[in-house]
Design a protein around this motif. Structure first.
Motif, PDB file in Angstrom:
ATOM      1  N   LYS A  77       0.847  -1.193   0.000  1.00 21.65           N
ATOM      2  CA  LYS A  77       0.000   0.000   0.000  1.00 21.65           C
ATOM      3  C   LYS A  77       0.879   1.239   0.000  1.00 21.65           C
ATOM      4  O   LYS A  77       1.858   1.314   0.752  1.00 21.65           O
ATOM      5  N   LEU A  78       0.540   2.190  -0.842  1.00 27.53           N
ATOM      6  CA  LEU A  78       1.215   3.478  -0.845  1.00 27.53           C
ATOM      7  C   LEU A  78       0.565   4.360   0.210  1.00 27.53           C
ATOM      8  O   LEU A  78      -0.667   4.456   0.269  1.00 27.53           O
ATOM      9  N   ASN A  79       1.362   4.976   1.069  1.00 30.69           N
ATOM     10  CA  ASN A  79       0.847   5.834   2.135  1.00 30.69           C
ATOM     11  C   ASN A  79       0.013   6.968   1.527  1.00 30.69           C
ATOM     12  O   ASN A  79       0.552   7.840   0.849  1.00 30.69           O
ATOM     13  N   PRO A  80      -1.299   6.977   1.754  1.00 30.63           N
ATOM     14  CA  PRO A  80      -2.149   8.008   1.146  1.00 30.63           C
ATOM     15  C   PRO A  80      -1.927   9.395   1.724  1.00 30.63           C
ATOM     16  O   PRO A  80      -2.329  10.392   1.120  1.00 30.63           O
ATOM     17  N   ASN A  81      -1.278   9.477   2.883  1.00 22.67           N
ATOM     18  CA  ASN A  81      -1.032  10.772   3.525  1.00 22.67           C
ATOM     19  C   ASN A  81       0.393  11.283   3.314  1.00 22.67           C
ATOM     20  O   ASN A  81       0.749  12.332   3.836  1.00 22.67           O
ATOM     21  N   TYR A  82       1.204  10.518   2.567  1.00 20.20           N
ATOM     22  CA  TYR A  82       2.616  10.887   2.420  1.00 20.20           C
ATOM     23  C   TYR A  82       2.759  12.313   1.902  1.00 20.20           C
ATOM     24  O   TYR A  82       2.039  12.724   0.998  1.00 20.20           O
ATOM     25  N   PRO A  83       3.658  13.154   2.494  1.00 21.96           N
ATOM     26  CA  PRO A  83       4.673  12.797   3.494  1.00 21.96           C
ATOM     27  C   PRO A  83       4.204  12.934   4.941  1.00 21.96           C
ATOM     28  O   PRO A  83       5.025  12.906   5.845  1.00 21.96           O
ATOM     29  N   SER A  84       2.913  13.098   5.149  1.00 25.23           N
ATOM     30  CA  SER A  84       2.396  13.160   6.521  1.00 25.23           C
ATOM     31  C   SER A  84       2.215  11.748   7.073  1.00 25.23           C
ATOM     32  O   SER A  84       2.300  10.754   6.352  1.00 25.23           O
ATOM     33  N   GLY A  85       1.925  11.670   8.375  1.00 23.28           N
ATOM     34  CA  GLY A  85       1.812  10.388   9.040  1.00 23.28           C
ATOM     35  C   GLY A  85       0.530   9.639   8.714  1.00 23.28           C
ATOM     36  O   GLY A  85      -0.497  10.224   8.381  1.00 23.28           O
ATOM     37  N   TYR A  86       0.609   8.314   8.804  1.00 20.87           N
ATOM     38  CA  TYR A  86      -0.535   7.432   8.581  1.00 20.87           C
ATOM     39  C   TYR A  86      -0.550   6.425   9.719  1.00 20.87           C
ATOM     40  O   TYR A  86       0.460   5.778  10.011  1.00 20.87           O
ATOM     41  N   ASN A  87      -1.695   6.265  10.395  1.00 18.67           N
ATOM     42  CA  ASN A  87      -1.757   5.423  11.576  1.00 18.67           C
ATOM     43  C   ASN A  87      -1.556   3.950  11.227  1.00 18.67           C
ATOM     44  O   ASN A  87      -2.175   3.428  10.294  1.00 18.67           O
ATOM     45  N   THR A  88      -0.702   3.288  12.005  1.00 15.63           N
ATOM     46  CA  THR A  88      -0.420   1.868  11.780  1.00 15.63           C
ATOM     47  C   THR A  88      -1.180   0.970  12.762  1.00 15.63           C
ATOM     48  O   THR A  88      -1.481  -0.170  12.441  1.00 15.63           O
ATOM     49  N   ARG A  89      -1.474   1.497  13.949  1.00 13.83           N
ATOM     50  CA  ARG A  89      -2.103   0.687  14.996  1.00 13.83           C
ATOM     51  C   ARG A  89      -3.616   0.851  14.962  1.00 13.83           C
ATOM     52  O   ARG A  89      -4.133   1.961  14.782  1.00 13.83           O
ATOM     53  N   THR A  90      -4.328  -0.253  15.179  1.00 12.55           N
ATOM     54  CA  THR A  90      -5.790  -0.220  15.231  1.00 12.55           C
ATOM     55  C   THR A  90      -6.340  -0.485  16.625  1.00 12.55           C
ATOM     56  O   THR A  90      -7.446  -0.043  16.945  1.00 12.55           O
ATOM     57  N   GLU A  91      -5.610  -1.203  17.476  1.00 10.00           N
ATOM     58  CA  GLU A  91      -6.061  -1.506  18.837  1.00 10.00           C
ATOM     59  C   GLU A  91      -4.871  -1.377  19.791  1.00 10.00           C
ATOM     60  O   GLU A  91      -3.725  -1.614  19.397  1.00 10.00           O
ATOM     61  N   PRO A  92      -5.102  -1.006  21.059  1.00 11.27           N
ATOM     62  CA  PRO A  92      -6.404  -0.702  21.691  1.00 11.27           C
ATOM     63  C   PRO A  92      -6.992   0.627  21.257  1.00 11.27           C
ATOM     64  O   PRO A  92      -8.157   0.896  21.470  1.00 11.27           O
ATOM     65  N   THR A  93      -6.150   1.476  20.662  1.00 10.63           N
ATOM     66  CA  THR A  93      -6.626   2.722  20.081  1.00 10.63           C
ATOM     67  C   THR A  93      -5.921   2.909  18.744  1.00 10.63           C
ATOM     68  O   THR A  93      -4.864   2.336  18.493  1.00 10.63           O
ATOM     69  N   VAL A  94      -6.487   3.716  17.895  1.00  9.34           N
ATOM     70  CA  VAL A  94      -5.853   4.033  16.617  1.00  9.34           C
ATOM     71  C   VAL A  94      -4.692   4.996  16.871  1.00  9.34           C
ATOM     72  O   VAL A  94      -4.852   5.987  17.577  1.00  9.34           O
ATOM     73  N   GLY A  95      -3.530   4.680  16.306  1.00 11.40           N
ATOM     74  CA  GLY A  95      -2.390   5.559  16.543  1.00 11.40           C
ATOM     75  C   GLY A  95      -1.105   5.042  15.933  1.00 11.40           C
ATOM     76  O   GLY A  95      -1.114   4.237  15.010  1.00 11.40           O
ATOM     77  N   GLU A  96       0.025   5.521  16.470  1.00 14.19           N
ATOM     78  CA  GLU A  96       1.378   5.228  16.004  1.00 14.19           C
ATOM     79  C   GLU A  96       1.525   5.513  14.509  1.00 14.19           C
ATOM     80  O   GLU A  96       1.765   4.617  13.706  1.00 14.19           O
ATOM     81  N   PRO A  97       1.399   6.793  14.121  1.00 17.19           N
ATOM     82  CA  PRO A  97       1.512   7.138  12.697  1.00 17.19           C
ATOM     83  C   PRO A  97       2.940   6.981  12.178  1.00 17.19           C
ATOM     84  O   PRO A  97       3.908   7.157  12.915  1.00 17.19           O
ATOM     85  N   THR A  98       3.061   6.622  10.921  1.00 14.90           N
ATOM     86  CA  THR A  98       4.353   6.542  10.250  1.00 14.90           C
ATOM     87  C   THR A  98       4.341   7.463   9.040  1.00 14.90           C
ATOM     88  O   THR A  98       3.322   7.619   8.373  1.00 14.90           O
TER      89      THR A  98
END
Length: 216
Positions: A77-98
């Motif tokens: 998948k190409l990061n749709p927000n590049y060069p901004s962050g895109y969340n990698t984690r879904t649980e327990p909360t959405v987060g950890e953008p790359t």
């Protein structure tokens, strides 16, 4: 000691073998609940960004074990927000953008759960070129071009042409697919252009140009 057979126990029979379970109720009340972190996306962090997407391989290591290749359950998948962050984690909360440009997306039900670890490999993408950059200005009539030991003829349709001095020329060619000339490799200098649909050289090929320098 006094005992209570009801649900509300306020004393224990130390003579009846209950010593081992004295602190059970207390321990249960303070037990830490660890919620696993689940990841839908994993960043691809190759130093060389020009990799072959079709040669991607994904390996999963569970509990520190040896990596095992995942034959399915993921896609590129190409990061749709590049060069901004895109969340990698879904649980327990959405987060950890790359901010990585390229990602591995895991199918629903195949997400990665910490402490599992992922490694991604690929091969460098083969690049194709139709310009040859010379270190010095040549005398045009003396130029000899060989690619992988085969001499090429001077021709505007199926050979080569001397183009003179060029600035900031992308020396890559759109082969085998449109768009493969990007990302650009821009060079400046005295250049020979390969002409024709099949006139190109690729990464790793032997390219030899013989000539007398101009002025000799």
């Amino acid at each position: 000691g006094a005992t209570d057979s009801g649900s509300s126990l306020d004393s224990y029979d130390l003579c009846g073998g209950g010593l081992a379970s004295i602190f059970t109720a207390v321990n249960n009340s303070i037990k830490q609940v660890v919620i696993p972190h689940k990841y839908k996306y994993w960043p691809i962090t190759f130093t060389n960004a020009d990799f072959d997407i079709t040669k991607l391989k994904v390996y999963k290591s569970t509990n520190g074990g040896a990596p095992v290749q995942l034959a399915s359950g993921w896609s590129y998948k190409l990061n749709p927000n590049y060069p901004s962050g895109y969340n990698t984690r879904t649980e327990p909360t959405v987060g950890e953008p790359t901010a990585a440009r390229h990602l591995i997306e895991f199918d629903d039900g195949s997400e990665i759960v910490y402490p599992d670890c992922i490694s991604v490999t690929s091969t460098s993408k083969t690049e194709y070129f139709n310009y040859i950059v010379l270190p010095k200005e040549p005398r045009p009539g003396t130029i000899i071009v060989r690619i992988n030991g085969v001499q090429k003829s001077e021709s505007i349709t199926a050979g080569w042409s001397y183009m003179g001095s060029i600035l900031n020329q992308n020396i890559k060619v759109a082969y085998p697919n449109p768009g493969d000339e990007l990302p650009a490799v821009n060079k400046s200098g005295f250049m020979i252009k390969l002409n024709g649909a099949s006139s190109y050289y690729k990464s790793g090929d032997s390219v030899e140009v013989y000539y007398l320098p101009a002025g000799i």
